[in-house]
Design a protein around this motif. Structure first.
Motif, PDB file in Angstrom:
ATOM      1  N   SER A  46       0.837  -1.204   0.000  1.00 54.05           N
ATOM      2  CA  SER A  46       0.000   0.000   0.000  1.00 54.05           C
ATOM      3  C   SER A  46       0.868   1.248   0.000  1.00 54.05           C
ATOM      4  O   SER A  46       2.027   1.217   0.433  1.00 54.05           O
ATOM      5  N   ILE A  47       0.276   2.325  -0.508  1.00 53.12           N
ATOM      6  CA  ILE A  47       0.927   3.641  -0.495  1.00 53.12           C
ATOM      7  C   ILE A  47      -0.098   4.640   0.014  1.00 53.12           C
ATOM      8  O   ILE A  47      -1.201   4.737  -0.528  1.00 53.12           O
ATOM      9  N   ASP A  48       0.263   5.359   1.072  1.00 50.50           N
ATOM     10  CA  ASP A  48      -0.558   6.467   1.574  1.00 50.50           C
ATOM     11  C   ASP A  48       0.198   7.736   1.202  1.00 50.50           C
ATOM     12  O   ASP A  48       1.068   8.201   1.936  1.00 50.50           O
ATOM     13  N   ARG A  49      -0.099   8.248   0.021  1.00 55.78           N
ATOM     14  CA  ARG A  49       0.659   9.390  -0.512  1.00 55.78           C
ATOM     15  C   ARG A  49       0.514  10.634   0.362  1.00 55.78           C
ATOM     16  O   ARG A  49       1.485  11.359   0.571  1.00 55.78           O
ATOM     17  N   GLU A  50      -0.679  10.871   0.872  1.00 56.51           N
ATOM     18  CA  GLU A  50      -0.921  12.070   1.682  1.00 56.51           C
ATOM     19  C   GLU A  50      -0.085  12.066   2.963  1.00 56.51           C
ATOM     20  O   GLU A  50       0.478  13.088   3.361  1.00 56.51           O
ATOM     21  N   ASN A  51       0.022  10.896   3.606  1.00 53.95           N
ATOM     22  CA  ASN A  51       0.763  10.789   4.860  1.00 53.95           C
ATOM     23  C   ASN A  51       2.204  10.314   4.677  1.00 53.95           C
ATOM     24  O   ASN A  51       2.925  10.125   5.656  1.00 53.95           O
ATOM     25  N   GLY A  52       2.621  10.092   3.434  1.00 55.50           N
ATOM     26  CA  GLY A  52       4.007   9.742   3.141  1.00 55.50           C
ATOM     27  C   GLY A  52       4.453   8.398   3.671  1.00 55.50           C
ATOM     28  O   GLY A  52       5.556   8.282   4.203  1.00 55.50           O
ATOM     29  N   THR A  53       3.592   7.370   3.541  1.00 52.15           N
ATOM     30  CA  THR A  53       3.985   6.036   3.992  1.00 52.15           C
ATOM     31  C   THR A  53       3.804   5.002   2.878  1.00 52.15           C
ATOM     32  O   THR A  53       2.887   5.105   2.062  1.00 52.15           O
ATOM     33  N   VAL A  54       4.709   4.037   2.884  1.00 54.49           N
ATOM     34  CA  VAL A  54       4.663   2.929   1.928  1.00 54.49           C
ATOM     35  C   VAL A  54       4.821   1.642   2.727  1.00 54.49           C
ATOM     36  O   VAL A  54       5.679   1.560   3.610  1.00 54.49           O
ATOM     37  N   GLU A  55       3.985   0.650   2.425  1.00 57.46           N
ATOM     38  CA  GLU A  55       4.135  -0.672   3.027  1.00 57.46           C
ATOM     39  C   GLU A  55       4.611  -1.638   1.950  1.00 57.46           C
ATOM     40  O   GLU A  55       4.055  -1.672   0.858  1.00 57.46           O
ATOM     41  N   VAL A  56       5.648  -2.405   2.295  1.00 56.43           N
ATOM     42  CA  VAL A  56       6.257  -3.343   1.356  1.00 56.43           C
ATOM     43  C   VAL A  56       6.362  -4.699   2.047  1.00 56.43           C
ATOM     44  O   VAL A  56       6.764  -4.770   3.209  1.00 56.43           O
ATOM     45  N   VAL A  57       6.003  -5.765   1.334  1.00 59.46           N
ATOM     46  CA  VAL A  57       6.096  -7.112   1.897  1.00 59.46           C
ATOM     47  C   VAL A  57       7.304  -7.849   1.308  1.00 59.46           C
ATOM     48  O   VAL A  57       7.616  -7.692   0.125  1.00 59.46           O
ATOM     49  N   ASN A  58       7.976  -8.612   2.156  1.00 56.61           N
ATOM     50  CA  ASN A  58       9.061  -9.488   1.726  1.00 56.61           C
ATOM     51  C   ASN A  58       8.405 -10.799   1.279  1.00 56.61           C
ATOM     52  O   ASN A  58       8.056 -11.639   2.087  1.00 56.61           O
ATOM     53  N   LYS A  59       8.223 -10.956  -0.029  1.00 56.36           N
ATOM     54  CA  LYS A  59       7.556 -12.133  -0.597  1.00 56.36           C
ATOM     55  C   LYS A  59       8.521 -13.263  -0.920  1.00 56.36           C
ATOM     56  O   LYS A  59       8.090 -14.350  -1.315  1.00 56.36           O
ATOM     57  N   GLY A  60       9.801 -13.019  -0.787  1.00 54.79           N
ATOM     58  CA  GLY A  60      10.798 -14.015  -1.166  1.00 54.79           C
ATOM     59  C   GLY A  60      11.145 -14.961  -0.043  1.00 54.79           C
ATOM     60  O   GLY A  60      10.452 -15.038   0.974  1.00 54.79           O
ATOM     61  N   GLN A  61      12.253 -15.662  -0.237  1.00 48.92           N
ATOM     62  CA  GLN A  61      12.735 -16.627   0.742  1.00 48.92           C
ATOM     63  C   GLN A  61      13.970 -16.109   1.477  1.00 48.92           C
ATOM     64  O   GLN A  61      14.482 -16.790   2.362  1.00 48.92           O
ATOM     65  N   SER A  62      14.420 -14.912   1.123  1.00 46.14           N
ATOM     66  CA  SER A  62      15.634 -14.349   1.723  1.00 46.14           C
ATOM     67  C   SER A  62      15.296 -13.401   2.866  1.00 46.14           C
ATOM     68  O   SER A  62      14.341 -12.636   2.780  1.00 46.14           O
ATOM     69  N   THR A  63      16.112 -13.466   3.910  1.00 50.04           N
ATOM     70  CA  THR A  63      16.044 -12.482   4.982  1.00 50.04           C
ATOM     71  C   THR A  63      16.838 -11.271   4.528  1.00 50.04           C
ATOM     72  O   THR A  63      17.960 -11.405   4.041  1.00 50.04           O
TER      73      THR A  63
END
Length: 109
Positions: A28-45
């Motif tokens: 998700s991106i909340d452009r007004e509040n300047g936040t981005v959520e990103v998920v680690n979908k891979g197998q790497s830490t």
């Protein structure tokens, strides 16, 4: 006896293997509040200290207020399946966003 490959080759192969197991996606991106959520979908830490953020193609790590793993606020390690919240110092209106992992795997909006 078989030869042991030079460390530089081992490091390169290790990086390639890690990259092949790395996958991230913007949740998700909340452009007004300047936040981005990103998920680690891979197998790497992944390590938060190795991430880069680009806004409109320009390196913008200096505009990041915080990077926080949801549910693990004090962690600097981004485990597979975890969501990372990135907070910026300003809104993200009309900005192209790109997140790049330390091994070069990227996602953009």
């Amino acid at each position: 006896a078989s030869e042991i490959p030079p460390l530089s080759i081992v490091d390169s192969l290790d990086r390639d293997m890690t990259a092949s197991h790395t996958d991230i996606a913007i949740v998700s991106i909340d452009r007004e509040n300047g936040t981005v959520e990103v998920v680690n979908k891979g197998q790497s830490t992944l390590r938060l200290g190795t991430l880069d953020v680009l806004l409109d193609g320009n390196w913008s790590n200096g505009q990041v207020i915080s990077m926080e793993i949801v549910g693990h606020a004090d962690s600097r390690i981004w485990l597979p399946g975890d969501i990372l919240t990135i907070r910026f110092s300003s809104d993200l209106a009309d900005k192209n966003i790109k997140i790049v992992t330390g091994n070069g795997i990227s996602v953009n909006d």
